[in-house]
Motif scaffolding. Structure first.
Motif, short mmCIF file in Angstrom:
data_model
loop_
_atom_site.label_atom_id
_atom_site.label_comp_id
_atom_site.label_asym_id
_atom_site.label_seq_id
_atom_site.Cartn_x
_atom_site.Cartn_y
_atom_site.Cartn_z
N TYR A 32 -53.14 0.12 -57.78
CA TYR A 32 -53.24 0.11 -59.23
C TYR A 32 -52.66 1.43 -59.72
O TYR A 32 -52.80 2.46 -59.05
CB TYR A 32 -54.70 -0.02 -59.69
N PHE A 34 -51.89 4.19 -63.11
CA PHE A 34 -52.43 4.65 -64.39
C PHE A 34 -51.59 5.81 -64.92
O PHE A 34 -51.02 6.59 -64.15
CB PHE A 34 -53.87 5.17 -64.22
N LYS A 49 -52.44 1.19 -68.00
CA LYS A 49 -52.64 0.96 -66.57
C LYS A 49 -51.96 -0.33 -66.15
O LYS A 49 -51.82 -1.26 -66.96
CB LYS A 49 -54.12 0.92 -66.21
N LEU A 51 -52.42 -3.30 -63.38
CA LEU A 51 -53.31 -3.90 -62.38
C LEU A 51 -52.59 -5.03 -61.66
O LEU A 51 -52.63 -5.14 -60.43
CB LEU A 51 -54.59 -4.40 -63.03
N PHE A 90 -50.45 12.72 -66.90
CA PHE A 90 -50.77 12.59 -65.48
C PHE A 90 -50.63 11.14 -65.03
O PHE A 90 -51.18 10.23 -65.67
CB PHE A 90 -52.20 13.05 -65.19
N SER A 94 -54.53 4.25 -57.38
CA SER A 94 -55.69 3.92 -56.55
C SER A 94 -55.35 2.74 -55.68
O SER A 94 -54.57 1.87 -56.06
CB SER A 94 -56.92 3.61 -57.42
N ASP A 95 -55.92 2.74 -54.45
CA ASP A 95 -55.75 1.60 -53.56
C ASP A 95 -56.61 0.45 -54.06
O ASP A 95 -57.78 0.66 -54.37
CB ASP A 95 -56.20 1.96 -52.14
N THR A 96 -56.06 -0.74 -54.07
CA THR A 96 -56.84 -1.87 -54.56
C THR A 96 -58.01 -2.19 -53.63
O THR A 96 -59.01 -2.77 -54.06
CB THR A 96 -55.97 -3.13 -54.70
N ALA A 98 -59.68 0.17 -51.80
CA ALA A 98 -60.57 1.32 -51.64
C ALA A 98 -60.70 2.00 -52.98
O ALA A 98 -60.03 2.97 -53.27
CB ALA A 98 -60.01 2.29 -50.60
N GLY A 99 -61.58 1.48 -53.78
CA GLY A 99 -61.59 1.87 -55.18
C GLY A 99 -62.35 3.13 -55.51
O GLY A 99 -62.58 3.43 -56.67
N ASN A 100 -62.73 3.88 -54.46
CA ASN A 100 -63.55 5.03 -54.74
C ASN A 100 -62.75 6.30 -54.98
O ASN A 100 -63.32 7.32 -55.32
CB ASN A 100 -64.51 5.26 -53.58
N GLN A 101 -61.46 6.27 -54.80
CA GLN A 101 -60.71 7.50 -54.93
C GLN A 101 -59.41 7.25 -55.68
O GLN A 101 -58.71 6.27 -55.42
CB GLN A 101 -60.40 8.09 -53.55
N PHE A 102 -59.15 8.17 -56.58
CA PHE A 102 -57.94 8.12 -57.37
C PHE A 102 -57.10 9.35 -57.05
O PHE A 102 -57.62 10.45 -56.90
CB PHE A 102 -58.28 8.10 -58.87
N PHE A 104 -54.05 11.79 -58.23
CA PHE A 104 -53.31 12.20 -59.42
C PHE A 104 -52.10 13.03 -59.06
O PHE A 104 -52.11 13.78 -58.08
CB PHE A 104 -54.22 13.03 -60.34
N GLY A 105 -51.06 12.92 -59.89
CA GLY A 105 -49.92 13.81 -59.77
C GLY A 105 -50.22 15.17 -60.38
O GLY A 105 -51.31 15.40 -60.92
#
Lengths: 114, 115
Positions: A32, A34, A49, A51, A90, A94-96, A98-102, A104-105
């Motif tokens: 995903y 953003f 975003k 999706l 920015f 995120s991995d579809t 493993a949604g616990n971590q984003f 960022f650039g």
């Protein structure tokens, strides 16, 4: 782990000119995508975003972005910028699965010149 | 409604001191995230909470960093024996739940300066 590359750290552009802010990500897995904007002295807020579905995503304030899976890119565009668009932008991924971590650039500072 | 709030907005401390940073998420948001934003760097993910539990603490830079969340609401990030490299803006975000597609709502951040 993912990585997100925003090649342009600073982008100056004249008012009413078009702008493109570039974003590339590393992962080949399903993601995903953003774009967030941070106005001076404010928190980050979501611009748009991706999706699924149409690869062209429209967001707030006239911004849009296009997901290109083959080029692993998600560039942000606006056809005509305004002074009020001056901000830090920015890109995030995120991995579809493993949604616990984003991820960022490093951000792109857009300065609109009157 | 109220957004994510963080306190203090600015914190100046001396090297070696402990600091506590507070985050008050949007009411009803079960997911809470902490990030660090250093000059010229992107947002570095530190830790997330699902309710009161933090399943993954691997993003914390060292064992001097810890975080807790009580009552599924307010979270505190504690940095012990601060070092100059800890100087950064610490951002908190919350979302309705932990998943890959929810929008995160960010607070204004706490700017930490370690002298």
């Amino acid at each position: 782990a993912q990585s997100v590359t925003q090649l342009d750290s600073q982008v100056p552009v004249f008012e009413e000119a078009p702008v493109e802010l570039r974003c590339n990500y590393s992962s080949s897995v399903s993601v995903y995508l953003f774009w967030y904007v941070q106005y001076p002295n404010q928190g980050l807020q979501l611009l748009l975003k991706y999706l699924s579905g149409s690869t062209l995503v429209k967001g707030i304030n006239g911004f849009e972005a296009e997901f290109n899976k083959s080029q692993t890119s998600f560039h942000l565009r606006k056809p005509s910028v305004h002074i009020s668009d001056t901000a830090e932008y920015f890109c995030a991924v995120s991995d579809t699965f493993a949604g616990n971590q984003f991820y960022f650039g490093t951000g792109t500072s857009l300065t609109v010149i009157p | 409604g109220a957004g994510v709030s963080q306190s203090p907005s600015n914190k100046v401390t001396e090297k070696g001191k402990d600091v506590e940073l507070r985050c008050d998420p949007i009411s009803g948001h079960t997911a809470l995230y902490w990030y660090r934003q250093s000059l010229g760097q992107g947002l570095e993910f530190l830790i997330y909470f699902q309710g009161n539990s933090a399943p993954d603490k691997s993003g914390l830079p060292s064992d001097r960093f810890s975080a807790e969340r009580t009552g599924g609401s307010v979270s505190t990030l504690t940095i012990q024996r601060t070092q100059q490299e800890d100087s950064a803006v610490y951002l908190c975000a919350s979302s309705f739940e932990v998943n890959a597609y929810n929008e995160q709502f960010f607070g204004p951040g706490t700017r930490l300066t370690v002298l």
